[in-house]
Design an enzyme around this catalytic site. Sequence first.
Site, PDB file in Angstrom:
ATOM      1  CD  GLU A   1      -3.163  -0.574   0.073  1.00  0.00           C
ATOM      2  OE1 GLU A   1      -3.155   0.580  -0.410  1.00  0.00           O
ATOM      3  OE2 GLU A   1      -4.021  -1.418  -0.243  1.00  0.00           O
TER       4      GLU A   1
ATOM      5  CD  GLU B   1      -2.761   4.358  -0.330  1.00  0.00           C
ATOM      6  OE1 GLU B   1      -2.646   5.284   0.501  1.00  0.00           O
ATOM      7  OE2 GLU B   1      -3.550   3.413  -0.174  1.00  0.00           O
TER       8      GLU B   1
ATOM      9  CD  GLU C   1       0.315  18.507  -1.001  1.00  0.00           C
ATOM     10  OE1 GLU C   1       1.275  19.233  -0.738  1.00  0.00           O
ATOM     11  OE2 GLU C   1      -0.864  18.818  -0.761  1.00  0.00           O
TER      12      GLU C   1
END
Length: 110
Positions: free
Chosen positions: A18, A22, A75
């Site tokens: 993950e 991400e 972001e």
Amino acid sequence: PGGGMDLGESIADAAVRETKEETGIDIEVTGLIGVYTNPRHVLAYDDGEVRQQFSLCFTTRMLGGTLRTSSETKEVQFVAPADLDKLNIHPSMRLRINHYLEGRPTPYIG
């Protein structure tokens, strides 16, 4: 970063995957900050599925990679602890950050 485990995956492997998906960063899991649950934090999805969410928050070591966004992130950046008060952070996320910064000797269970 967060998400669910895939079948056949360990929780540490899920955290590594993950984080890479991400953020673009490669990590290894080094410890556990805590287990976070809230019976009032219930998610209802459009397909009718209802879940009570929980999370495990880990300490990690960065191994490499390049910061980048993904379809799940708007972001991605590193923030100095002194600058955290300038950010709009949900109280449940701030609790996890604070527990890490405190250097607690044992994982939080709550």
